[in-house]
Write an enzyme that holds these catalytic residues in place. Structure first.
Site, PDB file in Angstrom:
ATOM      1  N   GLU A 192       0.863  -1.187   0.000  1.00 31.07           N
ATOM      2  CA  GLU A 192       0.000   0.000   0.000  1.00 31.07           C
ATOM      3  C   GLU A 192       0.897   1.234   0.000  1.00 31.07           C
ATOM      4  O   GLU A 192       1.789   1.369   0.843  1.00 31.07           O
ATOM      5  CB  GLU A 192      -0.911  -0.020   1.235  1.00 31.07           C
ATOM      6  N   ARG A 193       0.674   2.104  -0.961  1.00 29.74           N
ATOM      7  CA  ARG A 193       1.477   3.315  -1.156  1.00 29.74           C
ATOM      8  C   ARG A 193       2.948   2.979  -1.421  1.00 29.74           C
ATOM      9  O   ARG A 193       3.854   3.729  -1.031  1.00 29.74           O
ATOM     10  CB  ARG A 193       1.370   4.265   0.038  1.00 29.74           C
ATOM     11  N   GLU A 216       3.973   8.852  -1.280  1.00 34.50           N
ATOM     12  CA  GLU A 216       2.551   8.848  -1.617  1.00 34.50           C
ATOM     13  C   GLU A 216       2.063  10.201  -2.134  1.00 34.50           C
ATOM     14  O   GLU A 216       1.306  10.259  -3.103  1.00 34.50           O
ATOM     15  CB  GLU A 216       1.758   8.444  -0.367  1.00 34.50           C
ATOM     16  N   GLU A 229       5.922   9.769  13.411  1.00 38.44           N
ATOM     17  CA  GLU A 229       5.726   8.957  12.211  1.00 38.44           C
ATOM     18  C   GLU A 229       5.956   9.835  10.986  1.00 38.44           C
ATOM     19  O   GLU A 229       5.175  10.743  10.706  1.00 38.44           O
ATOM     20  CB  GLU A 229       4.319   8.343  12.171  1.00 38.44           C
ATOM     21  N   GLU A 273     -10.247   5.015   9.611  1.00 42.71           N
ATOM     22  CA  GLU A 273     -10.499   4.634   8.224  1.00 42.71           C
ATOM     23  C   GLU A 273     -11.071   3.220   8.112  1.00 42.71           C
ATOM     24  O   GLU A 273     -10.608   2.403   7.334  1.00 42.71           O
ATOM     25  CB  GLU A 273      -9.220   4.765   7.394  1.00 42.71           C
ATOM     26  N   ASP A 280      -2.205  14.530   7.066  1.00 49.82           N
ATOM     27  CA  ASP A 280      -1.801  13.237   6.506  1.00 49.82           C
ATOM     28  C   ASP A 280      -0.630  13.327   5.540  1.00 49.82           C
ATOM     29  O   ASP A 280      -0.822  13.234   4.331  1.00 49.82           O
ATOM     30  CB  ASP A 280      -3.019  12.625   5.777  1.00 49.82           C
TER      31      ASP A 280
END
Ligand code: BDP
Length: 724
Positions: free
Chosen positions: A188-189, A414, A408, A312, A386
């Site tokens: 993912e990404r 992305e 993080e 999400e 984000d």
């Protein structure tokens, strides 16, 4: 797919064919060796010194890690100094040892070792019984390994070793990569091929790449890896997959690299068949205790769990009316007896909450300060939304006195051009880490908060969402290797500057040639700002294409949730543009400490780079720095971004012949795509915003090609790295 219409794409095709026909076979450095190339040193000025100090070397100790140090030195020194050979301690000049042996050589080194902890090291050059010695010393084997990599870095970057005196210890304890890798190898990404973990062939089949991965991580001080996606598949906790995880953990252990897993919060019900996964249900707690015991039986040094919960669509404690702390503590209790930790993500936001998205993580976690066990860290993205090309800091940094906030960062690109845009993230990481939170007065930078130097945290850490895949060059683009590198270096020491790291990376990966070093470092240092300019200047954010996040999509307004739509974020109207997060708007600024709060409340004192993040302003608002009207300034920035990419391309092309042909060519090909996509971003955004401002393109700037309709019609159903 709709037809791609603009000229750029045509140029790309032409260029690729030009490459293919102009050259037959290009050989050389394909990028596999990363920054650990160890090619023979050409600099005749430094060679005599290195031959004197390094050619006779010895590694004390018999552990697996000592053996790895021996292997690395053998490989590296033989490559760089062909005369190098291993010898015994009584004749060696370069000695790698732990404290007991080291103290025989130097009382000073022994003294310094007292303050470098378990992972730190000391490197010193001095005379010992009439022989020059370079001593790499540490309290543990892993510390000695880190010290060895630092020494090799000094040699690779051709630094003077005479009288060298270094004592280094990591400023954060947990320095981990987060792989967003699925069991089917989709990342993912991810933009560098499929996952490097070939789960199907594990545990038996172990690629050399796994070992080289661990080496590369150790070389920059990364000491952990979360193997699977935060949108976790519960299969990872099944006995068959735990065997596979064990196989990787066994390979990584001697490199000081612990494995962690992302878990799905409802595993007790989905995997264990329990009625629910309520953290207060004793059966659920028992299930996790048993699962932890099972894992530690296989992997005694297992790191712990990373959790995305109630975010999400992921399950979480909120499904049972429990708090994030209750969810995290249940897992923390299960891991505690074995020494494991929980990294609980703060990336939560919900449509139902009647609160603006950027405020939600703070509102959720700030009241929970002090409620988490001491083996829990809350892992928070650098910005409040984000991983946008640029965001102000998350207000959670500094806001929790007792709960460690773990950083993080995203390493994968992305929102920054996938694997074709030349973007070095060092300046972005540095900007974030050096931002003052004012949590305890001036000087309370994010870096200090994360390192536990503002509030005393029992645990500290930084995570980087990995950009690694099965591509031969690991990251899909040579320059993007530097982002893995700089993440590791800054996780070790948040005070490093992006420029110094860019320089050392360039020397190790590309060349020590002065021209290459200067030019590439300049390009790298320019690259992030350039991308912000052609994507999201002046604090614009979240205006990318939907779902795949590829290319511009500021017009998107039809997604299921208001706060997934770009129009929610830029709020352009005929009158103006920007998101009013000041006290007259949603008042997101209230979450920051004074005087940051006040500074960000007023457009006049808000740094221009965050202007439209915090303020909605009329198109004719004058920017103090340039005297231009807002509309003109936005357009100028978009054009500047493209010019900066052109500059990077031109400068890169001048390096032909000075760096390895294959490295050169890979970056050159990507640069062509980069420029075309920068133009695409610029044209699409300028035309779109112009439909609101109704103002002309400022004099002196060419008109954007194409029409807004054409840009809006583009679709990319097969863009890589998409989510679920
Ligand atoms: C977003 C990504 C999505 C991730 C999510 C996360 O688009 O794929 O799952 O972040 O961090 O940026 O959980």
């Amino acid at each position: 797919m709709k037809k791609l219409f603009f000229v750029g794409w045509f140029c790309i095709t032409m260029l690729f064919s030009a490459f293919a026909s102009a050259s037959s076979i290009v050989t050389g450095e394909d990028g596999y060796r990363l920054w650990l190339k160890y090619d023979q040193i050409q600099n005749k000025g430094i060679l005599p010194e290195y031959n004197k100090l390094l050619a006779q070397w010895h590694v004390a100790g018999n552990s697996k890690t000592s053996q790895l140090i021996r292997d690395e030195l053998d490989y590296a020194l033989t490559g760089m100094l062909p005369s190098a050979s291993q010898t015994d301690m009584s004749t060696a000049n370069l000695i790698v040892a732990t404290a007991k042996v080291a103290q025989q050589f130097s009382a000073d080194v022994a003294q310094q070792l007292k303050s470098v902890g378990d992972e730190g090291y000391v490197i010193q050059q001095f005379a010992y019984q009439n022989r020059p010695v370079v001593l790499v010393a540490a309290n543990t084997d892993i510390g000695a390994l880190y010290g060895t990599f630092n020494l090799l870095r000094l040699v690779q970057t051709e630094r003077n070793l005479i009288h060298v005196k270094i004592a280094s210890a990591p400023k954060t304890k947990v320095r981990v990569l987060n792989h967003w890798d699925n069991p089917d190898r989709h990342v993912e990404r991810g933009y560098a091929g499929e996952s490097i973990w070939d789960w199907h062939k594990l545990p038996e089949y172990k690629y050399q790449k796994y070992v080289d991965y661990a080496r590369a991580n150790a070389s920059v001080g990364i000491n952990g890896t979360v193997l699977n996606n935060v949108n976790a598949d519960p299969i990872m906790l099944t006995p068959a997959y735990l065997e596979k995880v064990k196989a990787l953990a066994d390979l990584f252990r001697p490199y000081g690299l612990k494995v962690y897993l992302s878990i799905k919060f409802n595993s007790p019900s989905s995997l264990g068949g329990l009625k629910n996964s309520d953290p207060l249900n004793p059966d659920v707690r028992k299930w996790w205790e048993n699962k932890a015991a099972e894992i530690y039986q296989l992997i005694p040094d297992f790191g712990g769990f990373l959790v995305k919960a109630n975010s999400e669509g992921q399950p979480g404690p909120g499904d049972y009316g429990r708090s994030h702390a209750q969810g995290a503590n249940m897992l923390a209790d299960a891991l505690k007896p074995h020494g494991g930790i929980v990294m609980w993500r703060a990336f939560v936001y919900a449509n139902e909450k009647n609160e603006e998205r950027s405020k939600q993580a703070y509102s959720e976690f700030k009241p929970l300060d002090g409620k988490f066990r001491d083996n829990v860290m809350v892992q928070v993205k650098n910005g409040p939304i984000d991983f946008q090309p640029r965001e102000p800091i998350s207000p959670l940094f500094g806001a929790t006195k007792q709960t460690p906030m773990m950083m993080e960062f995203q390493i994968t690109m992305e929102y920054l051009g996938f694997s074709t845009h030349f973007v070095y993230l060092g300046p972005m990481y540095e900007e974030v880490l050096k931002t003052d939170t004012f949590a305890k007065g001036p000087g309370s930078t994010v870096g200090k908060v994360v390192a536990g130097q503002v509030h005393k945290y029992p645990l500290t850490g930084m995570a980087g969402v990995s950009n690694i895949g099965s591509d031969r060059n690991w990251t899909g683009h040579i320059i993007l290797q530097s982002n893995w590198y700089v993440f590791g270096r800054m996780a070790w020491d948040y005070q490093l500057t992006a420029a110094e790291v860019a320089e050392e990376w360039t020397r190790m990966t590309l060349s020590n040639d002065t021209k290459v070093v200067e030019k590439v470092t300049d390009m790298m240092m320019l690259s992030h700002e350039a991308t912000v300019n052609y994507m999201t200047p002046l604090g614009l954010h979240h205006i990318m294409g939907t779902g795949h996040h590829y290319g511009p999509g500021p017009w998107v307004d039809n997604l299921g949730r208001a706060d997934w739509n770009p129009v929610y974020y830029h709020r352009a109207t005929n009158k103006g543009i920007g998101f009013n997060r000041s006290p007259s708007g949603v008042n997101a600024v209230e979450q920051y400490f004074s005087p940051l709060k006040e500074q960000l409340s007023d457009p006049k004192t808000t740094p221009e780079k965050y202007l439209l993040w915090f303020h909605h302003l009329p198109w004719d608002y004058t920017l103090p720095s340039t005297g231009r009207a807002l509309w003109d300034e936005i357009v100028h920035r978009y054009y500047l971004g493209v010019e900066q990419v052109e500059q990077i391309n031109t400068e890169w092309n001048k390096l032909q012949g000075l760096i390895d042909p294959l490295q050169f060519k890979q970056v050159q090909m990507a640069n062509v795509i980069h420029l075309n996509e920068a133009i695409w971003w610029r044209n699409a955004c300028v035309l779109y915003f112009q439909s609101f401002s109704q103002r002309p393109i400022p004099a002196g700037l060419e008109k954007p090609q194409g029409t807004l309709q054409q840009y809006k019609a583009l679709e990319f159903p097969f863009a890589p790295g998409q989510g679920e």
